[in-house]
Design a protein around this motif. Structure first.
Motif, PDB file in Angstrom:
ATOM      1  N   LEU A   1     -42.682  75.318 -58.871  1.00 27.78           N
ATOM      2  CA  LEU A   1     -41.476  74.621 -59.766  1.00 27.78           C
ATOM      3  C   LEU A   1     -41.706  73.110 -59.830  1.00 27.78           C
ATOM      4  N   ALA A   2     -42.221  72.487 -58.845  1.00 28.69           N
ATOM      5  CA  ALA A   2     -42.334  71.295 -58.708  1.00 28.69           C
ATOM      6  C   ALA A   2     -43.370  70.790 -60.023  1.00 28.69           C
ATOM      7  N   VAL A   3     -44.276  71.570 -59.789  1.00 29.33           N
ATOM      8  CA  VAL A   3     -45.276  71.071 -60.874  1.00 29.33           C
ATOM      9  C   VAL A   3     -44.688  71.061 -62.257  1.00 29.33           C
ATOM     10  N   GLU A   4     -44.004  72.112 -62.726  1.00 30.29           N
ATOM     11  CA  GLU A   4     -43.286  72.573 -63.880  1.00 30.29           C
ATOM     12  C   GLU A   4     -42.409  71.324 -64.315  1.00 30.29           C
ATOM     13  N   GLY A   5     -41.506  71.036 -63.183  1.00 33.01           N
ATOM     14  CA  GLY A   5     -40.524  69.648 -63.421  1.00 33.01           C
ATOM     15  C   GLY A   5     -41.400  68.378 -63.911  1.00 33.01           C
ATOM     16  N   LEU A   6     -42.258  68.114 -62.934  1.00 37.77           N
ATOM     17  CA  LEU A   6     -43.122  67.070 -63.277  1.00 37.77           C
ATOM     18  C   LEU A   6     -43.626  66.843 -64.333  1.00 37.77           C
ATOM     19  N   ALA A   7     -44.359  68.056 -64.772  1.00 38.08           N
ATOM     20  CA  ALA A   7     -45.032  68.065 -66.041  1.00 38.08           C
ATOM     21  C   ALA A   7     -44.193  68.181 -67.317  1.00 38.08           C
ATOM     22  N   ILE A   8     -42.875  68.459 -67.230  1.00 38.89           N
ATOM     23  CA  ILE A   8     -41.899  68.250 -68.210  1.00 38.89           C
ATOM     24  C   ILE A   8     -41.445  66.930 -68.322  1.00 38.89           C
ATOM     25  N   GLY A   9     -41.545  66.163 -67.453  1.00 41.88           N
ATOM     26  CA  GLY A   9     -41.076  64.796 -67.161  1.00 41.88           C
ATOM     27  C   GLY A   9     -42.222  63.827 -67.656  1.00 41.88           C
ATOM     28  N   ALA A  10     -43.272  64.370 -67.362  1.00 44.98           N
ATOM     29  CA  ALA A  10     -44.605  63.608 -67.992  1.00 44.98           C
ATOM     30  C   ALA A  10     -44.559  63.783 -69.471  1.00 44.98           C
ATOM     31  N   PHE A  11     -44.393  64.924 -70.062  1.00 41.05           N
ATOM     32  CA  PHE A  11     -44.553  64.886 -71.435  1.00 41.05           C
ATOM     33  C   PHE A  11     -43.161  64.442 -72.186  1.00 41.05           C
ATOM     34  N   ALA A  12     -42.354  64.109 -71.369  1.00 45.30           N
ATOM     35  CA  ALA A  12     -41.142  63.615 -72.204  1.00 45.30           C
ATOM     36  C   ALA A  12     -41.213  61.927 -71.976  1.00 45.30           C
ATOM     37  N   ALA A  13     -41.858  61.546 -71.128  1.00 48.04           N
ATOM     38  CA  ALA A  13     -41.709  59.959 -70.862  1.00 48.04           C
ATOM     39  C   ALA A  13     -42.148  59.503 -71.938  1.00 48.04           C
ATOM     40  N   THR A  14     -41.152  58.356 -72.435  1.00 45.00           N
ATOM     41  CA  THR A  14     -41.621  57.264 -73.260  1.00 45.00           C
ATOM     42  C   THR A  14     -41.888  55.784 -72.705  1.00 45.00           C
ATOM     43  N   ASP A  15     -41.883  55.870 -71.273  1.00 48.17           N
ATOM     44  CA  ASP A  15     -42.243  54.600 -70.548  1.00 48.17           C
ATOM     45  C   ASP A  15     -43.434  54.729 -69.841  1.00 48.17           C
ATOM     46  N   ALA A  16     -44.375  53.963 -70.139  1.00 43.90           N
ATOM     47  CA  ALA A  16     -45.713  53.981 -69.465  1.00 43.90           C
ATOM     48  C   ALA A  16     -45.658  54.218 -67.995  1.00 43.90           C
ATOM     49  N   PHE A  17     -44.819  53.341 -67.424  1.00 42.32           N
ATOM     50  CA  PHE A  17     -44.599  53.249 -65.789  1.00 42.32           C
ATOM     51  C   PHE A  17     -44.285  54.674 -65.467  1.00 42.32           C
ATOM     52  N   LEU A  18     -43.235  55.197 -66.137  1.00 41.71           N
ATOM     53  CA  LEU A  18     -42.610  56.364 -65.821  1.00 41.71           C
ATOM     54  C   LEU A  18     -43.757  57.497 -65.973  1.00 41.71           C
ATOM     55  N   PHE A  19     -44.494  57.376 -67.014  1.00 42.08           N
ATOM     56  CA  PHE A  19     -45.244  58.516 -67.365  1.00 42.08           C
ATOM     57  C   PHE A  19     -46.228  58.431 -66.167  1.00 42.08           C
ATOM     58  N   TYR A  20     -46.940  57.199 -65.708  1.00 42.08           N
ATOM     59  CA  TYR A  20     -47.822  57.158 -64.947  1.00 42.08           C
ATOM     60  C   TYR A  20     -47.506  57.849 -63.482  1.00 42.08           C
ATOM     61  N   VAL A  21     -46.434  57.428 -63.059  1.00 40.67           N
ATOM     62  CA  VAL A  21     -45.759  57.880 -61.868  1.00 40.67           C
ATOM     63  C   VAL A  21     -45.689  59.432 -61.853  1.00 40.67           C
ATOM     64  N   LEU A  22     -45.227  59.892 -63.014  1.00 38.82           N
ATOM     65  CA  LEU A  22     -45.291  61.376 -63.117  1.00 38.82           C
ATOM     66  C   LEU A  22     -46.603  62.030 -63.195  1.00 38.82           C
ATOM     67  N   PHE A  23     -47.396  61.476 -63.859  1.00 37.61           N
ATOM     68  CA  PHE A  23     -48.570  61.880 -64.122  1.00 37.61           C
ATOM     69  C   PHE A  23     -49.358  61.948 -62.872  1.00 37.61           C
ATOM     70  N   GLU A  24     -49.238  60.980 -61.951  1.00 37.28           N
ATOM     71  CA  GLU A  24     -49.834  60.966 -60.824  1.00 37.28           C
ATOM     72  C   GLU A  24     -49.209  61.887 -59.562  1.00 37.28           C
ATOM     73  N   ALA A  25     -47.826  62.032 -59.747  1.00 40.18           N
ATOM     74  CA  ALA A  25     -47.062  62.826 -58.829  1.00 40.18           C
ATOM     75  C   ALA A  25     -47.510  64.230 -59.093  1.00 40.18           C
ATOM     76  N   THR A  26     -47.776  64.776 -60.200  1.00 35.44           N
ATOM     77  CA  THR A  26     -48.461  66.311 -60.404  1.00 35.44           C
ATOM     78  C   THR A  26     -49.526  66.681 -59.514  1.00 35.44           C
ATOM     79  N   LEU A  27     -50.100  65.389 -59.151  1.00 35.02           N
ATOM     80  CA  LEU A  27     -51.337  65.951 -57.833  1.00 35.02           C
ATOM     81  C   LEU A  27     -51.004  66.532 -56.852  1.00 35.02           C
ATOM     82  N   ILE A  28     -49.722  66.025 -56.308  1.00 32.76           N
ATOM     83  CA  ILE A  28     -49.340  66.251 -55.085  1.00 32.76           C
ATOM     84  C   ILE A  28     -49.086  68.016 -54.874  1.00 32.76           C
TER      85      ILE A  28
END
Lengths: 625, 256, 515, 97, 541
Positions: C120-147
């Motif tokens: 579920l965490a993967v799902e949530g983070l992925a949704i966030g990454a797809f919806a982020a319109t801020d590069a920093f937020l995107f990066y954070v979520l993008f990397e956070a999915t790794l965990i």
């Protein structure tokens, strides 16, 4: 009413999918539903065709757009169908022959536990084939094109428990994919060049494009056609495809699917008309395949493979005709239809024979069956007469016209076609002799018997059609009927009168028959296949399908396999090896760098002192720089 | 300048002596020489207060501390000639040379020649000038050196001081206890026999021998027993003693 | 707000699962909770879809809050057609994966909660990454999915899982960190030109020097090229997929790796159009190599999961090819491809996973003749396989063809070589199918039972979508098209006009009046 | 002035080398004291050069600091000696790599 | 010579120094607490001394922290500064009570508080603290057994630690090099002592103390010589005076450069930069773990502040001279720390190498030498390093706190192989450690990520974009071994019975919890702390 032409496709498709999803409960009625669906489609096709007959020439092309299939970026494709003179003929052929084969299969597959699924696949095939011929856009055509490929794959490999069947199915699909490559690239080229892949639009606009585009398109489509129609160089799958149940061979690998290539060429007449080079390529392919197929047909002892060789050869004729341009399109289609009748007839006949011979396909184990299977013999005989071109049976008319047209194009082409006719007569006669005449060479425990009525009726129907198929040529009906599509052909005057040519052809055919009788009725036929070493080099090559598989192996398969092995090695040792190598080197570096940490405080101090010296020197060096 | 040229060679030699002297005590003495010479140089450079402090604090207190510890550790302790870490000396010499030459050439020889001198600064006397700075500009640092000194004291206490955990027994207590024990368990109230008594060796690690020739374990210090440093092989010695005694007996017998 | 809720729901579900008591019983509450949460998310995503105005284009359902003022980072969400498509993919696949994972045998039966929570965490983070319109937020979520993926691979995979997990993480981290360098650069440049801001809309207005733009582009591209494995940066994928559970593989390949290709469109093309254009020849070549290389290696694999991984390498090649061909057609194709590939790969991974779990081996050579005893499984595998080889009539065909057709207008050689991939695709799928399913039943496979109802329930939606979208892709394409037009006009590359244009209306009229 | 600084640097360097080559912890420590003394010389010399007493104050602080440091250092050495019966710095090498 | 000794009567009075007690109160509070601790040590009964000492330390630190907050808020902006700066020069110019300095006080006090809680943990050793009972006993001797039997404890560790804390606070705010030197010694001496006081593995502990002491003294002599040369060059110890001299550039530039190098040596030693890092692994490993935690967090923070102050304020004018060298040091430090930690098998040693790598990353931010401008709120080198230090310090105290809990019969088991399967045994503890590792690795949603981000952005702002690229690549390398620990804890089956996790008291638990919260919190909402760091502004001259 033509708005409903999608029903032609939808009925068998729904039936097919339904039968697949329907569980075991469907086993009892599945075959009937499948047959009925096909028949319904046929009846509707007849109705549509009849109403087409009642229309004026211009209104005979009835297009309908079902929905927008793809609209992405600048790419737009409608799911649309066109019922016109050409596709109408095909609809009748496909659904008509298809229905007969369905009926036949009820009997043929009666004892197969997966019969329901067989009918589902047949239905899906019908639907896909109809999509192919009705499509008004090349991409929709491609959908049907691949759909029939899938159905063919499923049906060839229907007896999956046989390794050979599964391998043959895969081979058919993969070889077809090579052809599809051409198709796909062709469509892309159309999109790039014209911004659309509508058949009508492309063929209309081709004259505005440069000649090289037309040639490229023609060649690419030809590649597709070669794959589907088992033309050289993509012929190798067809003989293997005989692993499928015999009705499949009749329906797909004789009557309908394999002729899709011819349909494609005829359908794309605009493109081929615009490029001499492309047409020449079609002729060459057709001619080569014609002779190659005939050659193979002469050498095979497996009845179905012999017939398959014959199919190749006959499609070669069609291709040849299609390559002749407007002069030949109509005859290509004509031969396609008559061939559909008689070859389906003969395949089903062969199936009937096998049915009676415990599924043995080896002709050397047959012999003298005419008394045991009279109906089969009679119907097969009619098909035989039709294929070798004995007047007035269907094949005579169509083949005669093609050879005539070929002579009109080029004497050498004509001679080739003529030679093919002779060889056809030879190998078909050989087949007849080995199967129905000569002495019994049956295996033990074989009790040949006539097939049940459900199988013989379709035989009778097809035999009748084989006999009278030539009727289409009455007063050049077929040419005129197709003329709005294929364009008008100027009649070229041959060097010799047509009637003389017809006579010559007949003589050649008779020579072929005589030769076969001479060779095979003179002495008893061996019940065992003679070893390769004891037969002529021609026979040997024919048996090996002219070494097509070996060639493919050497040129494509083995290099690919080696490349794959190399790449697997390279990926592990090279690409990944680089990464793991870097990791290992880092590990080594780590081990190396921890060595100075000796635990001796004095060496630490030394390191520090060294660092001090370096730092001081470095900073002092700044001023020097 | 005379003082400098006189003392500089002495200092360098003494410093080198610090590096090369095998015995730690010699090194300490060399260091003392350097320090005292330094004190003179301080005086020569207008730092009479430091001259005094150098003598008192450094040479007097610090060097003494060093010497005390040297005594504790063993005055005779000296470094083995063999270097244990490969290449250490060579590397040290090379780096030292590079560093020394670099800084001497780059820094020592390029110091600007202008010398202001301390005439003005020492106007009210050197101690006054120092104290003005000490209690003005550097008062905070000065205050916090107290933290250093407390730390040092605390550190010395922690590391070196052994707090007594049990109350000290007076001599009377002890003799009373001994007598009580003798009364209760018959434990011998007197001192234990000294090691080496009647033994082949009189070393502390050799147990005393009882009249029957068996060793008396209790004559050896517990810590030696704990460390396993009791001289082994003494049974062999006893055999030899017995042998010897036999010989004597025979000799005696022979006389008889 | 709805996007935040959408992304937060699975995260909250994950936390809930983490708090639930650990049970070892065969019927875990956790499974049902996870399924429930993922279904709620699916419903929410449908609500989002309904709220989304297909014709309007641009970013919608936006929300923006200041997050880290000093950085100019905003918590800023919004979806365009591309983002919403991928969010939909995520929310559709997660329930499928979770339902399919009910039967997974975990190394430690007590870790069920963790297993589903990470999913579920993967799902949530992925949704966030797809919806982020801020590069920093995107990066954070993008990397956070790794965990979560790291733990999913490392805790629940096969015997070699920890190696695979580390490889996965390090590989992706290298890319991510290079992207970090670019993010830092963006900040510095944006701060130099006024107030620092990471908003996509602000970043698009920055002036870069050519070299800076290229360097920053390379940082982003490195991360995305590793994530959406582009040859030669792909080697982590086969290892990871070979060790992970099927569900994990699906989430990794179908969802998370899509962030890479998605990122190329939104961030590489969106921020550095000039540099993207500059790099496109190289990227296209690499993409074509990926297509062929992945396909050939898939042919050469004996491990089914590695085979699928290599097919994905090939497919990602197509997606990247379409993106960097810079035509509306190819780009729409790529976007659609992401969705379709997600479905088909999910179906493949899940059905083979079920097969592998029954057989206890993933080696193709251990299988044989399975279709006889498991016809439904064989059918599903065939459909999934056919979709993977892009059979017309199944969804991936359309996207693949759009990519190729679009690329063809830009570069004929690239398209031609890429098209070779369709032949190889037939090879790798059919060889696998032939060896696994057909022929006589191989000893050792007797225990392979057919799919049960739960498994069928999990696979059916995917199969239905694959078939349905093969014939009716337009609902998705309608959503995608406006966004693609935005991207292409931003890149400043129009589609090459047909050389011999056909007036469609005329020809349609000629075809007969039955419109 | 150069000669004082040069002397100071020479003594400093000798101290450095001494730290590196001596094994007795106490002697090592004495070498450090030598370095401190060399530094003090520099401070005092620079003080004279600059004409202010800050350098001398610094030297004074150094002496105080050195005193404290010596106490701490020697107590550490003594405690090590108690444990190991050796004051060699080379023997304290349990912690490594 | 006699003339210089004038009689006392005719000398003018020395003016009383002006000390801003209100500003310096936090330092004095800690110093007072330390002295109070010493007094308690002398007079308070042994039975309750430990509690009293703990109380004094904790209360003192908290009080100082509250006062620090107050001081920070009251710092006045400096007028006419080219950059945003707050605070003033105090105590006769000895200290610069400015934004960065007071911020550093704040984090130092937090580190001190957390460390004190670890110092005070007595549940792990059966009611005794982690320090040896009687340091004067030889390890393994009968006296030691007796000491343990009598449950004696060295409660002096608290005042010692407080003295070290005073030193750190002074070090972070020293405005002249002489005060800085004294501060360096004030901070170092107690740490030398504390290092040698471990209860278990005493030989190693003493060895660590010896090594730390000898190398520390060695490095401080270099530092001192650097001061001497600086003094020779500029005639003053005051940083602002040096700045003037550096900016005006007298002829003896060599001396300035040598001085810069030697001062750098002393400071780089304290932060553990290569090649002055060699003490770090040995000392971190040998020292009692709470001391290691204190040292890792506190020393690094204080030393970095001093480094920044010296190089930005005093040597700012010659930054083009020293930056290339520092860049090289930064690269080597990052690389060596990251690479060597790969092959470590001891948790504490690994953390030590990790701290070296972090020193490298911090140096990356430092070399950027971006001091901001008055019209932009871009992250500066100073604020980035302040933030990084905050995150790193708290995370590493948390990590070391976890280390104290993983034990076997011989005390802490720091060999990595013993940590296998910790995640199964104690998911919460292992999870916390994993979080710290992820933070060290710079994974987003942890404070470590934001920290990395800030230092990299400072470096880029300073024009070193390529250094940023190297930095990120090395971070990837560094991530490898952090990840390896996670693999070990979660993905590997325990060897034999596996590690035992001692049940700690509220103190260690609290420390870990705080560290977890801070690490996560700074990852998700770093805004407030970042603003504070940014608000601190530049150094006051």
């Amino acid at each position: 009413m033509f708005d409903l032409q999608w029903l032609l496709i939808a009925i068998p498709l729904a039936s097919g999918l339904g039968l697949l999803v329907w569980g075991k409960e469907g086993d009892r009625f599945g075959h009937l539903i499948g047959t009925v669906a096909s028949a319904l489609s046929f009846l509707f096709g007849v109705v549509l065709f009849a109403s087409l007959l009642g229309k004026d020439g211009e209104d005979r092309s009835q297009s309908t757009k079902l929905f927008t299939w793809i609209d992405a970026g600048s790419f737009h494709v409608d799911m649309g169908f066109t019922f016109d003179q050409l596709s109408g003929l095909f609809v009748l052929l496909i659904t008509g022959v298809g229905t007969l084969i369905h009926v036949y299969s009820i009997g043929y597959m009666a004892h197969d536990e997966r019969r329901r699924r067989f009918f589902a696949f047949l239905n899906i095939f019908i639907a896909a084939m109809l999509t192919l011929v009705l499509a008004s856009d090349y991409l929709v055509l491609f959908l049907g094109w691949e759909g029939v490929g899938l159905a063919s794959y499923l049906l060839i490999g229907f007896w999956q428990h046989k390794d050979s069947a599964a391998a043959a199915a895969k081979k058919a699909f993969v070889v077809n994919r090579v052809g599809d490559l051409g198709m796909a690239l062709g469509i892309m080229l159309m999109f790039t060049e014209f911004g659309t892949s509508s058949i009508h639009a492309v063929n209309g606009a081709i004259t505005g494009a440069s000649g090289s585009v037309a040639t490229a398109l023609g060649l690419l489509l030809l590649l597709g056609a070669c794959g589907k129609s088992a033309q050289v160089p993509l012929q190798s799958w067809l003989l293997d495809a005989m692993e499928g149940p015999t009705p499949v061979s009749a329906l797909i690998h004789a009557a309908t699917m394999v002729t899709a290539g011819v349909y494609l060429v005829v359908r794309s007449n605009g493109i081929f008309d615009a490029s001499e080079a492309a047409r020449t390529a079609v002729i060459v392919v057709g001619l080569v395949t014609l002779l190659a197929g005939a050659w193979i047909g002469c050498a095979k002892d497996d009845i179905k493979k012999a017939l398959a060789g014959s199919t190749m050869s006959q499609i070669g004729y069609m291709m040849l005709a299609a390559g002749l341009g407007p002069a030949g399109y109509a005859f290509a289609i004509f031969h396609l239809i008559t061939h559909g009748f008689f070859k389906a007839n003969m395949f089903l006949g062969a199936g009937s024979v096998m049915h009676g011979m415990n599924d043995d396909v080896e002709m050397r184990h047959y012999g003298g069956l005419r008394t045991f299977m009279p109906i089969t013999f009679a119907t097969f005989g009619l098909g035989y007469l039709a294929i070798i071109g004995v007047p007035p049976f269907a094949g005579f008319w169509s083949k005669d016209k093609i050879i005539e047209a070929a002579f009109g194009q080029n004497v050498w082409v004509g001679l080739g076609a003529l030679l093919g006719a002779g060889v056809t007569a030879f190998y078909m006669t050989r087949l007849m002799i080995m199967t129905f005449f000569s002495e019994k060479r049956w295996r033990e425990e074989v009790h040949p018997h006539e097939s049940p009525r459900v199988m013989t009726w379709p035989l009778i129907g097809l035999a009748a059609l084989s006999a009278v198929g030539g009727i289409l040529l009455v007063s050049d009906w077929i040419s005129e009927w197709l003329e709005p599509i294929t364009g008008h052909a100027e009649h070229e005057e041959l060097a010799i009168p047509a009637i003389v040519l017809t006579l010559i052809i007949t003589v050649v055919v008779l020579i072929g028959v005589a030769a076969a009788v001479f060779f095979y009725n003179r002495e008893p036929i061996a019940a065992e296949t003679p070893a390769d070493s004891s037969v002529s080099i021609f026979a040997r090559a024919g048996r090996h399908e002219l070494y097509g598989n070996e060639l493919n192996d050497a040129v494509v398969v083995r290099p690919t396999r080696h490349l794959t092995r190399f790449l697997v090695w390279f990926d592990g040792k090279g690409v990944d090896g680089f990464v793991t190598g870097v990791a290992d080197r880092l590990g080594d570096t780590s081990q190396f760098l921890r060595k100075p940490q000796t635990g001796y405080v004095r060496s630490y101090a030394l390191t520090m002192f060294g660092g001090v010296a370096v730092l001081v020197l470095a900073l002092l060096a700044v001023t020097l720089a | 300048m005379t003082a400098f040229w006189c003392l500089a060679p002495i200092m360098v030699i003494a410093a080198l002596g610090l590096v090369f002297a095998r015995k730690a005590v010699h090194a300490a003495l060399c260091l003392a020489v350097v320090m005292i010479s330094l004190a003179v140089l301080y005086a020569a450079q207008g730092a009479p207060f430091l001259f005094a402090v150098q003598i008192i604090v450094y040479t007097g207190a610090i060097m003494m501390l060093f010497l005390f510890v040297l005594m504790l550790v063993g005055v005779d302790s000296s470094d083995a000639v063999k270097e244990t870490i490969g290449g250490q000396r060579l590397a040290a010499a090379i780096i030292g040379l590079i560093f020394g030459v670099t800084v001497v050439l780059a820094v020592g020889q390029t110091v600007s020649g202008v010398v202001v001198g301390l005439k003005a600064a020492n106007g009210n006397g050197n101690p006054y000038g120092l104290s003005e700075l000490l209690f003005g500009k550097y008062v905070l640092a000065f205050e916090f050196t107290s933290a250093l000194l407390i730390t040092a004291a605390l550190g010395a206490m922690v590391l070196a001081h052994k707090e007594r955990l049990t109350t000290r027994h007076s001599q009377a207590d002890i003799s009373a206890r001994r007598m009580r024990e003798y009364a209760e368990s018959g434990r011998h109230p007197g001192p234990l026999p000294a090691p080496g008594v009647f033994a082949r060796h009189n070393a502390v690690d050799t147990p005393a021998l009882l009249p029957d020739g068996s060793p008396l374990e209790s004559s050896i210090s517990d810590s030696l027993v704990a460390r396993g440093q009791v001289r082994d092989g003494f049974e062999d010695d006893i055999d030899k003693v017995v042998e010897q005694l036999d010989d004597d007996e025979q000799g005696l017998g022979g006389e008889k | 707000m709805i996007l935040s809720i959408l992304a937060a729901t699975p995260i909250a579900g994950a936390l809930l699962l983490a708090l639930l008591p650990r049970e070892a019983a065969p019927h875990h509450r956790a499974k049902y909770v996870a399924l429930g949460v993922s279904l709620i998310t699916l419903v929410l995503s449908l609500v989002v879809m309904a709220k989304f105005d297909q014709d309007a284009g641009g970013y919608q359902l936006t929300e923006k809050h200041e997050w880290i003022k000093v950085f100019g980072a905003y918590y800023s969400l919004g979806v365009n057609g591309i983002g919403i498509t991928l969010i939909l993919l995520t929310t559709i696949l997660t329930p499928i994966v979770i339902l399919a994972a009910f039967g997974d045998r975990l190394p430690d039966p007590k870790s069920t909660n963790a297993y589903f929570a990470w999913m579920l965490a993967v799902e949530g983070l992925a949704i966030g990454a797809f919806a982020a319109t801020d590069a920093f937020l995107f990066y954070v979520l993008f990397e956070a999915t790794l965990i979560p993926l790291y733990f999913l691979i490392g805790s629940f995979g096969g015997p070699n899982r920890s190696y695979a997990a580390v490889k996965f993480l390090i590989y992706n981290l290298v890319g991510g960190l290079l992207m970090l360098a670019s993010i830092v650069g963006l900040y510095v440049i944006s701060a130099r030109q006024g107030d620092a801001s990471f908003l996509l809309s602000d970043l698009q207005n920055l002036d870069f020097s050519t070299n800076t733009e290229r360097l920053l582009f390379l940082g982003f591209m490195a991360a995305f090229a590793i994530k959406a494995p582009l040859w030669p940066l792909h080697t982590w994928l086969p290892d990871a997929a070979g060790q992970a559970t099927p569900g994990t593989s699906v989430l990794m390949v179908s969802v998370i790796d899509k962030i890479g290709t998605f990122g190329m469109i939104r961030w590489c093309l969106g921020l550095f159009p000039g540099a993207s254009d500059w790099a496109s020849p190289v990227v296209i070549v690499l993409a074509v190599i990926s297509i062929l290389y992945g396909a050939l290696l898939a042919v050469g694999q004996d491990d089914i999961r590695r085979l699928i991984a290599f097919t994905s390498v090939s497919h990602f090649g197509f997606i990247i090819l379409g993106i960097f061909a810079f035509t509306t057609t190819s780009l729409a194709g790529s976007t659609l491809y992401m969705f379709n590939h997600g479905l088909s790969t999910a179906a493949l991974f899940l059905v083979t996973g079920m097969m592998i779990a029954r057989r206890g081996s993933a080696r193709i050579s251990d299988f044989g003749g399975v279709q006889k005893i498991a016809p439904i499984m064989s059918g599903v595998l065939l459909v999934a396989g056919l979709s993977s080889l892009s059979l017309p009539g199944l969804a991936p065909f359309i996207s693949e063809f759009l990519v190729l057709a679009g690329t063809f207008t830009r570069s004929i050689p690239a398209a031609a070589f890429a098209t070779l991939g369709i032949v190889l695709a037939a090879l790798y799928i059919l060889i696998m199918y032939q060896r696994v399913m057909t022929g006589p039943l191989k000893p050792g496979n007797e225990g392979v039972s057919d799919l049960d109802h739960r498994e069928m329930a999990s696979l059916t939606p995917a199969i239905i979508l694959i078939v349905g979208l093969g014939f009716f892709p337009q609902p998705l394409l309608n959503v995608i098209n406006p966004a693609i037009d935005d991207v292409i006009s931003h890149v400043g590359k129009g589609d090459p006009a047909p050389k011999t244009p056909v007036n469609i209306d005329d020809s349609a009229a000629q075809e007969g009046g039955h419109e | 002035m150069n000669e004082y600084i040069t002397l100071s640097l020479i003594l400093f360097t000798i101290g450095c080398v001494g730290v590196l080559v001596r094994r007795n912890a106490i002697v090592v420590f004495m070498c450090i004291e030598l370095m401190l003394n060399a530094t003090n010389l520099a401070f005092v010399s620079f003080s004279r050069q600059n004409g202010n007493l800050d350098g001398q104050v610094a030297a004074f602080f150094v002496m105080v600091v050195a005193a404290a440091e010596v106490v701490v250092g020697l107590s550490i050495i003594v405690s090590i000696y108690r444990a190991r019966r050796s004051a060699s710095v080379d023997e304290a090498s349990l912690l490594k790599s | 010579m006699i003339a210089t000794f004038a009689t006392a009567t005719d000398l003018p009075d020395i003016a009383a120094p002006d000390i801003e007690y209100a500003l310096l109160a936090p330092i004095f509070i800690i110093a007072g607490a330390a002295v109070l601790g010493v007094i308690v040590e002398a007079f308070w009964p042994r039975s309750s001394r430990f509690l009293v000492q703990t109380g004094i330390a904790v209360v003192g630190i908290i009080a100082a922290f509250i006062d620090t907050v107050w001081v920070f808020q009251d710092l006045d902006p400096v007028k006419d500064a080219s950059h945003l700066a707050r605070g003033k020069i105090a105590a006769e110019g000895a200290l610069a009570i400015d934004g960065p300095g007071v911020f550093a006080w704040g984090i130092l006090l937090i580190f001190g508080l957390l460390s004190m809680l670890l110092f005070a943990e007595r549940r792990l050793e059966g009611g005794l603290s982690g320090f040896t009972g009687r340091a004067a006993d030889a390890p393994g001797s009968a006296a030691e057994v007796e000491a343990i039997k009598h449950r004696v404890e060295h409660t002096e560790v608290f005042p010692l630690a407080l003295f070290a804390l005073v030193g750190m606070m002074l070090f972070a705010t020293s405005n002249d090099l002489l005060t800085m030197f004294v501060a360096l010694e004030v901070l170092s001496l107690p740490l030398y002592l504390l290092c040698g006081l471990a209860r278990r593995r005493r030989l190693m502990s003493q060895e660590a103390a010896l090594k730390y002491f000898l190398l520390g003294a060695f490095s401080s002599v270099f530092f001192l010589y650097g001061i001497a040369l600086t003094y020779g060059y500029s005639g003053s110890f005051r940083l602002s005076d040096i700045d003037v001299a550096v900016t005006n550039r007298s002829d003896s530039e060599n001396m300035l450069l040598a001085a810069t190098a030697l001062i750098a040596v002393g400071l780089l030693f304290k932060i553990g930069a290569v090649p002055f890092h060699t003490w770090t692994p040995d000392v971190y490993q040998g020292a009692p773990t709470p001391v290691t935690a204190f040292m890792a967090a506190g020393t690094k923070a204080a030393a970095f502040l001093a480094l920044l102050r010296v190089f930005f304020v005093a040597f700012g004018g010659s930054s083009w001279d020293w930056r290339p060298t520092i860049v090289a040091v930064a690269i080597i430090t990052m690389f060596l720390g990251a690479v060597v930690s790969i092959s470590q098998t001891d948790v504490k040693r690994m953390l030590a190498y990790s701290s070296i790598a972090h020193a490298g990353f911090l140096l990356v931010g430092f070399t950027g030498a971006y001091i901001g401008s008055s019209d932009s709120s871009r992250v500066t080198s100073t604020s980035s390093i302040l933030f990084y230090l905050t995150v790193y310090g708290v995370s590493s105290i948390g990590a070391f706190a976890v280390v104290t809990l993983v034990r076997d019969s011989g005390g802490e088991t720091t060999h990595l192989s013993k940590w296998a399967g910790l995640g199964k045994k104690s998911p919460l503890l292992a999870g916390s450690f994993a979080l710290f590792m992820l933070s060290f690795a710079g994974i987003p949603l942890t404070g470590g990520f934001i920290g990395k981000w800030t230092v990299f952005s400072a470096a880029w702002s300073g024009g070193f974009w390529w250094l940023v690229v190297i930095g990120v690549l090395v971070s990837a390398l560094a991530a490898y071994f952090y990840v390896r620990v996670i693999v070990l804890m979660f993905f590997t089956d325990p060897v034999g019975e596996g590690p035992t996790v001692a049940a700690p008291s509220i103190m260690t638990t609290g420390v870990i919890a705080v560290a977890v919260i801070v690490t996560l919190g700074l990852g998700i909402i770093p805004g407030p702390v970042l603003d504070l760091a940014q608000h601190a502004g530049a150094f006051v001259r």
